[in-house]
Design a protein around this motif. Structure first.
Motif, PDB file in Angstrom:
ATOM      1  N   VAL A   8       0.736  -1.104  -0.045  1.00 44.35           N
ATOM      2  CA  VAL A   8      -0.059  -0.023  -0.057  1.00 44.35           C
ATOM      3  C   VAL A   8       0.815   1.110  -0.101  1.00 44.35           C
ATOM      4  O   VAL A   8       1.779   1.405   0.825  1.00 44.35           O
ATOM      5  CB  VAL A   8      -0.937  -0.019   1.310  1.00 44.35           C
ATOM      6  CG1 VAL A   8      -1.567   1.504   1.174  1.00 44.35           C
ATOM      7  CG2 VAL A   8      -2.043  -1.066   1.261  1.00 44.35           C
ATOM      8  N   CYS A  15      -4.121  -0.080  -3.146  1.00 47.77           N
ATOM      9  CA  CYS A  15      -3.532  -1.171  -3.106  1.00 47.77           C
ATOM     10  C   CYS A  15      -2.725  -1.526  -4.446  1.00 47.77           C
ATOM     11  O   CYS A  15      -3.798  -1.803  -5.365  1.00 47.77           O
ATOM     12  CB  CYS A  15      -4.231  -2.256  -2.518  1.00 47.77           C
ATOM     13  SG  CYS A  15      -3.753  -3.933  -2.444  1.00 47.77           S
ATOM     14  N   ILE A 115      -2.274  -1.167   6.066  1.00 48.24           N
ATOM     15  CA  ILE A 115      -3.625  -1.156   5.352  1.00 48.24           C
ATOM     16  C   ILE A 115      -4.290  -0.301   6.457  1.00 48.24           C
ATOM     17  O   ILE A 115      -5.029   0.753   6.032  1.00 48.24           O
ATOM     18  CB  ILE A 115      -4.216  -2.260   4.416  1.00 48.24           C
ATOM     19  CG1 ILE A 115      -3.310  -2.608   3.192  1.00 48.24           C
ATOM     20  CG2 ILE A 115      -5.425  -1.751   4.128  1.00 48.24           C
ATOM     21  CD1 ILE A 115      -3.692  -3.908   2.839  1.00 48.24           C
TER      22      ILE A 115
END
Length: 133
Positions: A8, A15, A115
């Motif tokens: 990320v 992503c 993330i």
């Protein structure tokens, strides 16, 4: 065929491997439009806390080598992430539901935490979101 791990880029909040946005702005903005500002503020805070808690529970289960606990946390994390539009976090949590759950210190858990950080920043950047999460 060897697949490269997903990474990320927090600056772009994407992503790269699957070109999935960290946060689906349509879902979050729809919530913001439908809820009074103070309720939206509380919803964002609650989701942020839940996402962080579930990620922590998943990490702890992996440290205990508790495969079932890790799967339960990953399942709850995926569902919670989906409900706020955190698509990259949902996708990564669903990957952890496979036959072999992530192990403590694994690249998979580190990716979930990266993330999560990008998701929390994206939530905080929403118009009307609380100033700190």
């Amino acid at each position: 065929m060897v697949l490269s791990p997903r990474r990320v880029d927090p600056a772009r909040a994407v992503c790269h491997r699957h070109d999935v946005d960290v946060l689906d702005p349509q879902i979050a903005l729809q919530l913001a439009a439908e809820l009074p500002p103070n309720v939206f503020d509380e919803v964002v805070r609650t989701f942020a806390a839940d996402l962080s808690r579930l990620t922590g529970e998943m990490r702890q289960a992996a440290q205990r080598a508790d495969a079932e606990g890790c799967r339960r946390s990953a399942h709850a994390l995926a569902g919670t992430a989906a409900s706020i539009g955190a698509q990259a976090l949902e996708r990564q949590a669903r990957l952890a539901l496979g036959p072999i759950p992530p192990q403590a210190g694994s690249q998979e858990l580190e990716e979930i935490e990266r993330i999560l950080d990008a998701t929390l920043r994206a939530l905080q950047a929403l118009p009307g979101a609380p100033p700190s999460l």
